[in-house]
Design an enzyme around this catalytic site. Structure first.
Site, mmCIF file in Angstrom:
data_model
loop_
_atom_site.group_PDB
_atom_site.id
_atom_site.type_symbol
_atom_site.label_atom_id
_atom_site.label_comp_id
_atom_site.label_asym_id
_atom_site.label_seq_id
_atom_site.Cartn_x
_atom_site.Cartn_y
_atom_site.Cartn_z
ATOM 1 N N ASP A 33 21.451 17.517 32.769
ATOM 2 C CA ASP A 33 22.330 18.210 33.638
ATOM 3 C C ASP A 33 23.658 17.494 33.693
ATOM 4 O OD1 ASP A 33 21.681 15.926 35.108
ATOM 5 O OD2 ASP A 33 20.226 16.893 36.295
ATOM 6 N N ASN A 77 7.192 17.310 38.800
ATOM 7 C CA ASN A 77 6.432 16.350 39.272
ATOM 8 C C ASN A 77 4.976 16.345 39.097
ATOM 9 O OD1 ASN A 77 8.325 14.915 41.101
ATOM 10 N ND2 ASN A 77 8.991 16.942 41.939
ATOM 11 N N ILE A 78 4.436 17.311 38.948
ATOM 12 C CA ILE A 78 2.822 17.469 39.101
ATOM 13 C C ILE A 78 1.989 16.938 37.996
ATOM 14 C CG2 ILE A 78 2.792 19.448 40.716
ATOM 15 C CD1 ILE A 78 2.170 21.130 38.165
ATOM 16 N N ASN A 88 11.035 7.765 27.156
ATOM 17 C CA ASN A 88 11.857 8.371 27.694
ATOM 18 C C ASN A 88 12.777 7.471 28.734
ATOM 19 O OD1 ASN A 88 13.005 11.403 28.416
ATOM 20 N ND2 ASN A 88 12.359 10.826 30.443
ATOM 21 N N ASN A 106 8.086 5.897 30.644
ATOM 22 C CA ASN A 106 9.119 6.279 31.373
ATOM 23 C C ASN A 106 10.095 5.339 32.064
ATOM 24 O OD1 ASN A 106 11.029 8.855 31.931
ATOM 25 N ND2 ASN A 106 10.219 8.663 33.846
ATOM 26 N N GLU A 107 11.340 5.050 31.382
ATOM 27 C CA GLU A 107 12.183 4.162 32.332
ATOM 28 C C GLU A 107 11.493 2.615 32.313
ATOM 29 O OE1 GLU A 107 13.161 5.981 36.029
ATOM 30 O OE2 GLU A 107 13.802 7.818 35.054
ATOM 31 N N HIS A 132 21.406 12.697 32.264
ATOM 32 C CA HIS A 132 21.969 13.021 33.640
ATOM 33 C C HIS A 132 23.524 12.541 33.497
ATOM 34 C CE1 HIS A 132 18.220 14.310 35.002
ATOM 35 N NE2 HIS A 132 17.555 13.158 34.810
ATOM 36 N N HIS A 165 4.979 15.039 31.227
ATOM 37 C CA HIS A 165 5.963 13.927 31.808
ATOM 38 C C HIS A 165 5.344 13.647 32.984
ATOM 39 C CE1 HIS A 165 9.734 12.296 33.158
ATOM 40 N NE2 HIS A 165 9.528 12.892 34.508
ATOM 41 N N GLU A 178 16.319 15.732 30.019
ATOM 42 C CA GLU A 178 16.460 16.212 31.569
ATOM 43 C C GLU A 178 17.837 16.409 31.626
ATOM 44 O OE1 GLU A 178 14.863 13.152 33.982
ATOM 45 O OE2 GLU A 178 13.257 12.667 32.748
ATOM 46 N N LYS A 231 2.884 13.706 36.789
ATOM 47 C CA LYS A 231 3.078 12.376 37.132
ATOM 48 C C LYS A 231 1.816 11.583 37.530
ATOM 49 C CE LYS A 231 8.139 12.842 37.571
ATOM 50 N NZ LYS A 231 9.357 12.991 38.582
ATOM 51 N N TRP A 273 17.133 20.086 33.444
ATOM 52 C CA TRP A 273 16.462 19.717 34.653
ATOM 53 C C TRP A 273 16.656 20.374 35.722
ATOM 54 C CZ3 TRP A 273 12.462 16.930 33.412
ATOM 55 C CH2 TRP A 273 11.857 16.357 34.369
#
Length: 364
Positions: free
Chosen positions: A276, A82-83, A209, A165-166, A245, A118, A274, A85, A322
């Site tokens: 998982d 998170n940090i 990404n 991103n996205e 994911h 990220h 990422e 972003k 992730w």
């Protein structure tokens, strides 16, 4: 998974079925032939990373110091969950806050790890700083300053960035997501972010990404069109991050392979960014059963194998998981269900999933 198991036991006697189940239980509890003390990062020549919480977050590796030994032993790459972003690094128009991210960058350097950034531009309402939502000035200049200030600050300490991103909406037909940035600048905001990032740190690898580009053909095709356009116009892009994911039984490994190869064939680097593997999409599990654990192991193994076989060595940007332990996965809160998608149990011991990754990396 259940269909595969059904075919496997068809025609077996009751005794044979009991033996098969007992074998699966034993294998899931004991692991595979992977010896104790195996270290993931020593098995690959590309980065093997993990997403971590940091800063003031409740699960920060600076607070949950019991995780540090495992992270330091197994991984040589970090990404901040998170940090790094937008709303964390740039909370006000004329103010950037780097303290938490600097601490993570220092941690990575002290432990000989690569740091991946990220993400520079991301659309969700809760991630876009409030001041940006109300901004009425020159959007080109503002976005350029946002990207350049951040990338320049970390130049030489962050090896690669998720620049955008996205940005793709997966509706059929796929299109650019109608985000705030798209509304203000059109699709040009994407390439302008890449250009600004490259100007700020020419040595950094720059990635696009996204999720479901390995599973939704129309989204993959749209992304490939964007890549081809960027390459034709010499927009500085170096790689693609496939978030991955995924579920234990979806998407097909054939589609995953096709997606990796399509990007690799264009000469770009490929990151599994990422990773998982969810196992409880039907919400029918209350614990990770031995049989499901073995299916998850097989899934991890086939994904890593596909990566090794479809992406040339020079184009492997790395694999990042992730999260560290199942109990801290984002999937449980996001989907409101129990999940066990990662490589480690809550007591930091390995799962069969870990063994699946090791077997793929070692060619077993």
């Amino acid at each position: 998974m259940h269909k595969l198991m059904g075919r496997a036991v068809c025609g077996l006697s009751l005794a044979g079925m009991v033996f098969l189940t007992a074998t699966a239980v034993f294998a899931a509890e004991q692991g595979s032939d992977v010896p104790d003390g195996v270290v993931l990062k020593s098995l690959a020549v590309f980065p093997v990373g993990v997403a971590v919480s940091a800063g003031d977050e409740r699960r920060s590796l600076f607070k949950k110091t019991d995780q540090q030994a495992l992270i330091n032993r197994q991984f040589n790459s970090l990404v901040a969950a998170n940090i790094m972003k937008m709303r964390y690094l740039h909370p006000a128009e004329n103010r950037f806050t780097f303290d938490d991210a600097d601490a993570l960058a220092n941690y990575a350097k002290e432990h000989g790890m690569i740091l991946h950034g990220h993400a520079l531009v991301w659309h969700p309402d809760y991630q876009v700083p409030t001041w940006m939502k109300n901004y009425s000035g020159d959007w080109d200049a503002m976005l350029n300053n946002h990207v350049e200030q951040i990338v320049r600050h970390f130049a030489g300490r962050v090896a690669s960035w998720d620049v955008a991103n996205e940005v793709i909406d997966e509706k059929v037909p796929a299109a650019y997501r109608p985000s705030l940035f798209y509304q203000k600048m059109g699709k040009s905001y994407i390439e302008k972010a890449f250009i600004a990032a490259h100007a700020a740190d020419p040595a950094a690898d720059l990635y696009y990404n996204d999720f479901n580009t390995e599973s939704v053909p129309s989204k993959l095709d749209f992304m490939l069109g964007m890549i081809d356009d960027f390459k034709a116009r010499q927009i500085p892009i170096h790689g693609i991050g496939f978030q991955m994911h995924v579920d234990v039984d979806y998407p097909s490994i054939a589609q995953i392979r096709k997606s990796f190869k399509a990007v690799a064939d264009r000469g770009l680097k490929v990151r599994i960014s990422e990773l998982d593997v969810a196992v409880n999409k039907h919400k029918n599990l209350t614990s990770l059963t031995p049989a499901v654990a073995m299916a998850q192991k097989a899934r991890y193994k086939e994904i890593v194998t596909a990566y090794l076989e479809e992406v040339p060595a020079a184009q492997r940007g790395g694999i990042t998981f992730w999260g560290v332990i199942d109990g801290e996965t984002w999937l449980s809160g996001f989907h409101k269900r129990a999940e066990w998608p990662l490589l480690f149990k809550d007591d930091y011991t390995t799962k069969p999933a870990f063994d699946g990754v090791v077997e793929a990396l070692t060619g077993k």
